[in-house]
Write a protein that holds these residues in place. Sequence first.
Motif, PDB file in Angstrom:
ATOM      1  N   MET A   4      21.824  -0.274 -12.489  1.00  0.00           N
ATOM      2  CA  MET A   4      21.313  -1.203 -11.486  1.00  0.00           C
ATOM      3  C   MET A   4      21.626  -2.651 -11.842  1.00  0.00           C
ATOM      4  SD  MET A   4      19.809   0.459  -8.907  1.00  0.00           S
ATOM      5  CE  MET A   4      21.406   1.299  -8.991  1.00  0.00           C
ATOM      6  N   GLY A   5      21.543  -2.976 -13.133  1.00  0.00           N
ATOM      7  CA  GLY A   5      21.910  -4.309 -13.591  1.00  0.00           C
ATOM      8  C   GLY A   5      20.849  -5.370 -13.438  1.00  0.00           C
ATOM      9  N   SER A   6      19.847  -5.138 -12.576  1.00  0.00           N
ATOM     10  CA  SER A   6      18.821  -6.144 -12.307  1.00  0.00           C
ATOM     11  C   SER A   6      17.599  -5.472 -11.706  1.00  0.00           C
ATOM     12  CB  SER A   6      19.357  -7.199 -11.332  1.00  0.00           C
ATOM     13  OG  SER A   6      18.313  -7.921 -10.719  1.00  0.00           O
ATOM     14  N   PHE A   7      16.436  -5.748 -12.268  1.00  0.00           N
ATOM     15  CA  PHE A   7      15.215  -5.143 -11.739  1.00  0.00           C
ATOM     16  C   PHE A   7      14.734  -5.843 -10.477  1.00  0.00           C
ATOM     17  CE2 PHE A   7      15.201  -3.512 -16.066  1.00  0.00           C
ATOM     18  CZ  PHE A   7      14.929  -2.178 -15.819  1.00  0.00           C
ATOM     19  N   SER A  24      13.101 -20.564 -24.104  1.00  0.00           N
ATOM     20  CA  SER A  24      11.831 -20.278 -23.465  1.00  0.00           C
ATOM     21  C   SER A  24      12.044 -19.074 -22.549  1.00  0.00           C
ATOM     22  CB  SER A  24      11.350 -21.476 -22.641  1.00  0.00           C
ATOM     23  OG  SER A  24      12.169 -21.648 -21.496  1.00  0.00           O
ATOM     24  N   ILE A  25      10.958 -18.440 -22.138  1.00  0.00           N
ATOM     25  CA  ILE A  25      11.100 -17.271 -21.268  1.00  0.00           C
ATOM     26  C   ILE A  25      11.771 -17.673 -19.963  1.00  0.00           C
ATOM     27  CG2 ILE A  25       9.902 -15.314 -20.233  1.00  0.00           C
ATOM     28  CD1 ILE A  25       9.749 -15.563 -23.319  1.00  0.00           C
ATOM     29  N   LEU A  26      11.407 -18.835 -19.442  1.00  0.00           N
ATOM     30  CA  LEU A  26      12.010 -19.317 -18.202  1.00  0.00           C
ATOM     31  C   LEU A  26      13.503 -19.554 -18.380  1.00  0.00           C
ATOM     32  CD1 LEU A  26      11.478 -20.136 -15.292  1.00  0.00           C
ATOM     33  CD2 LEU A  26      10.967 -22.454 -16.095  1.00  0.00           C
ATOM     34  N   GLU A  27      13.894 -20.155 -19.494  1.00  0.00           N
ATOM     35  CA  GLU A  27      15.316 -20.388 -19.767  1.00  0.00           C
ATOM     36  C   GLU A  27      16.069 -19.070 -19.919  1.00  0.00           C
ATOM     37  OE1 GLU A  27      14.898 -24.629 -22.220  1.00  0.00           O
ATOM     38  OE2 GLU A  27      14.861 -22.708 -23.281  1.00  0.00           O
ATOM     39  N   LEU A  83      19.873 -14.997 -17.837  1.00  0.00           N
ATOM     40  CA  LEU A  83      20.120 -13.613 -17.430  1.00  0.00           C
ATOM     41  C   LEU A  83      20.515 -13.547 -15.960  1.00  0.00           C
ATOM     42  CD1 LEU A  83      20.064 -10.612 -18.218  1.00  0.00           C
ATOM     43  CD2 LEU A  83      17.661 -10.566 -17.537  1.00  0.00           C
ATOM     44  N   LYS A  84      19.805 -14.293 -15.114  1.00  0.00           N
ATOM     45  CA  LYS A  84      20.101 -14.288 -13.684  1.00  0.00           C
ATOM     46  C   LYS A  84      21.536 -14.734 -13.424  1.00  0.00           C
ATOM     47  CE  LYS A  84      18.756 -16.359  -9.273  1.00  0.00           C
ATOM     48  NZ  LYS A  84      17.970 -17.429  -8.625  1.00  0.00           N
TER      49      LYS A  84
END
Length: 407
Positions: A304-307, A106-109, A114-115
């Motif tokens: 940056m690695g993370s937005f 799922s998008i949340l998963e 990713l986090k």
Amino acid sequence: MKTNRRNFIKGLSSVGLFSLSYPLLSSCISDKDVLTARITKIEFYQYNINIPRYFSFGTWLNRQHLFMKISAGSYYGWSEIPASRNNPEVDLSLWVNYVKQFKGLSILEAQKLLKSQQVKGSKTSFKYLELMDMGLLDLAGRLQNKPSIELLGLHQKEAVPGLYCILHKDEVKVREEAKKSLKQNLGHHMKFKMYGDVEIDLKLLRIIREVLGEEAVVISDVNKGYKKWKSLEELAEILNTFRENGLNAIEDPAPLSTEQWIALQNMTGDLDLIPDAPMRPAWEGVNKLQKGMGRIINLHPSTMGSFTHTALLANKVKEIGAKVMIGDDSLVGPACSAWQQIAIGAGATWVEAIEKQKDSEGYLKCIVNSATKKENNGYYTLNPKPGFGLELDEKGLKTICSRYIAV
């Protein structure tokens, strides 16, 4: 200062950034289809550029970029990353294997996975992280019918000037490129590569000033190329020579500690220093950035690695009274519009990540709709759309790309 810091953190928390996770999918969303939407398909397009780029550290004879489309049913998001240089037959299996872990989630998963990789000491390349991050951010925005920059808490809307970049040591080529920038209405903001040699760099600067005139903003990037100085005073003398010949700002002039950045900025008058390498990745840059270590801070794509951390860093830049600039990784496709939107949302002083007339030629013909637009004055404007709002002619894209892979 402690009070200001406390208020800063409180303000970030109020827009959902302090948690350092996307303010995207949460319990306040009533649409179950959005919450449960799963990644059904991931597609790669290999877009080749055969135009050389010359840096102080070497030459890119050709580049291989990946455009990625990540889908959840009829919803999708676009992304782009430079996959390799000087390697037309690049093995894409590592990229394919990386994104496979997200398919079916799922998008949340997917966001949570990713986090977990966007942390200090992560063994995952920043490029892999940004490729997936941009695609998920675009997809999440479209699922919620909201612009992706609003999901990041970036709400400014003013146009941002494009920054034309020259990557040549040859004086004739530099003059030609400077003239091209005028024809493309981008001569008002210019960046050129320096090579760590005062004589060469000064010649290039004088040529650019001769072509562009006195009103243009001219900055340089030497990739930490000035290394032989014995004291900061000696380095400052070199930089002040450039300032006296019309340079407005310089990016990563030398390998410097935070304390040296601050001291050097105090020694160079109205020449703005631009830290770039110290800000990489964004989650370390947030902690490293200190007031006075530069007047303009470069948020550099692909590093940056993370937005979410990039947005946090952009807000800290403003808190310390500096300006944001959005750099470039010689991007040519979907990432250009995404970073332009981040530049606009963050109120950046300029954006370097712009489509290039020759490098992006084939790609530009495949754009059906874009949320950003280059105006006649060379500034980039935003017409907000869900996600990053890019629509492409995918049949046309397949005809100009050397490879297509469906995961």
